[in-house]
Scaffold this active site. Sequence first.
Site, PDB file in Angstrom:
ATOM      1  N   SER A 164      -1.634   7.500 -12.579  1.00 20.74           N
ATOM      2  CA  SER A 164      -0.433   8.330 -12.523  1.00 20.74           C
ATOM      3  C   SER A 164      -0.752   9.811 -12.516  1.00 20.74           C
ATOM      4  O   SER A 164       0.130  10.627 -12.240  1.00 20.74           O
ATOM      5  CB  SER A 164       0.482   8.014 -13.710  1.00 20.74           C
ATOM      6  OG  SER A 164      -0.199   8.250 -14.931  1.00 20.74           O
TER       7      SER A 164
ATOM      8  N   HIS B  99       0.309   5.006  -6.167  1.00 24.29           N
ATOM      9  CA  HIS B  99       0.976   5.083  -7.466  1.00 24.29           C
ATOM     10  C   HIS B  99       2.357   4.448  -7.391  1.00 24.29           C
ATOM     11  O   HIS B  99       3.282   5.021  -6.811  1.00 24.29           O
ATOM     12  CB  HIS B  99       1.076   6.548  -7.917  1.00 24.29           C
ATOM     13  CG  HIS B  99       1.743   6.711  -9.243  1.00 24.29           C
ATOM     14  ND1 HIS B  99       2.574   7.763  -9.538  1.00 24.29           N
ATOM     15  CD2 HIS B  99       1.723   5.921 -10.365  1.00 24.29           C
ATOM     16  CE1 HIS B  99       3.021   7.637 -10.769  1.00 24.29           C
ATOM     17  NE2 HIS B  99       2.523   6.527 -11.290  1.00 24.29           N
TER      18      HIS B  99
ATOM     19  N   GLU C   7       3.890   6.636  -4.382  1.00 27.52           N
ATOM     20  CA  GLU C   7       3.176   7.846  -3.998  1.00 27.52           C
ATOM     21  C   GLU C   7       1.830   7.443  -3.402  1.00 27.52           C
ATOM     22  O   GLU C   7       1.053   6.731  -4.044  1.00 27.52           O
ATOM     23  CB  GLU C   7       2.949   8.750  -5.205  1.00 27.52           C
ATOM     24  CG  GLU C   7       4.220   9.371  -5.756  1.00 27.52           C
ATOM     25  CD  GLU C   7       3.959  10.237  -6.976  1.00 27.52           C
ATOM     26  OE1 GLU C   7       4.589  11.306  -7.074  1.00 27.52           O
ATOM     27  OE2 GLU C   7       3.131   9.843  -7.831  1.00 27.52           O
TER      28      GLU C   7
ATOM     29  N   ASN D  94       5.106  13.181 -11.526  1.00 28.26           N
ATOM     30  CA  ASN D  94       4.654  13.556 -12.863  1.00 28.26           C
ATOM     31  C   ASN D  94       4.311  15.032 -12.976  1.00 28.26           C
ATOM     32  O   ASN D  94       4.211  15.552 -14.098  1.00 28.26           O
ATOM     33  CB  ASN D  94       3.463  12.694 -13.286  1.00 28.26           C
ATOM     34  CG  ASN D  94       3.894  11.339 -13.800  1.00 28.26           C
ATOM     35  OD1 ASN D  94       4.885  11.228 -14.507  1.00 28.26           O
ATOM     36  ND2 ASN D  94       3.172  10.296 -13.425  1.00 28.26           N
TER      37      ASN D  94
END
Length: 411
Positions: free
Chosen positions: A142, A163, A175, A213
């Site tokens: 992540s 991801h 992702e 993130n």
Amino acid sequence: MSTSRRDPQDVDASLDWGRMSVMEAIGHVAVIGAGSMGSGIAQLAAAAGHEAHLVDVVDGAASAALARIASSLGQATDRGRISRDAAADALARVHVESRLEDLPECGLVIEAIREDLEVKRRLFAELAALQAPTTVLASNTSSLDIGAIASAVHDPERVIGLHFFNPPTVMRLVEIIHSDASARPVLDHVTSLMRAWGKTPVHCSSTPGFIVNRVARPFYGEAQRMLEAGVADAATLDACLREAGFRMGPLELTDFIGQDVNLAVGTSVWEQTGRDERYAPTALQQRLVADGHLGRKSGEGIYRYAGGAGPQDASPDEGRMAELVGGPITTDPVARTVAMLVNEALDLVHRGEASAADVDLAMTLGTNYPRGPIAWGREIGHDVIHAQLVELDAAFPGGRYRPSPALSATV
């Protein structure tokens, strides 16, 4: 840390899949790590028609994951999302292994183990030695740098980030992350595969935290700082953000995610950016984790929980909400948070790490934000966002609130 602004290299690396469909070319899929994420990814692959191999060195972990997959498929049939025959076929395509050496040749191997760079590097080196040169090696990390993971592999052009979001069987977003060395044919091939699996892919270079993130850090951090400063209680701050269209308030969301998990991702981004003040963990969250107050899973975090119910102390002060929203930027939780989200998103695009369209798509699909931050910034006006950040930077000096060059260039 990779900071490349270039497109991934257009190299061949013998990864020529000819005229086969992407499903045929990939064939077998392996998932390393049989936790909730790994088992979900394996279920996805099996439901899409692949022979899916789930590997975990912990005794019984992969078998337990197989039981979770069977339960998940059963729930999907009960809800009418898949036929019983299709669920049975998918389950029959999931195979559990205890050793990497027992895997057949796979077109794609996805790593979903714990977030430890050196452990991942060793795993990828072993996978590269065991699997064919045409096998795509992907990490579900992540926040860790894909280039650093790929450096352990003699042919890093086949290493990418893939991801998924939890639960991977439900969340549409994926992702796809490239390092400096990632080959364009690999990225294109995996992008097609994700679409065949029913996912919505977005692309990003291996910047710390990638899109979701990275851009989401202010959503959590601003509320924590305002709570620390005594601007309002947690329930009132959360209610302000929910009223603005966010599905959950930031403080209740960190309790739901797990304060330890949220802190670990934030700390990873902070460390990889050279301890940039913009991403510095809050003392509040560090204390919560040190005290074992991890949120729902421990019974206490920002809020207290009992018997699986929602937070017990979550009644907002509506009068205080009316005072905060529309007031000074330093104490308006909505304007302050949105300004920082817009700034972070624009900075990501300005550095050439993702497109504006992919950033907005990622933040609406991956976090259920009411608007993409790029579009939100255009709606509010870059001049307004810039002025708000300048005011915040003056009130709280140190660099956290510095405006992105992308904002400064438009005012």
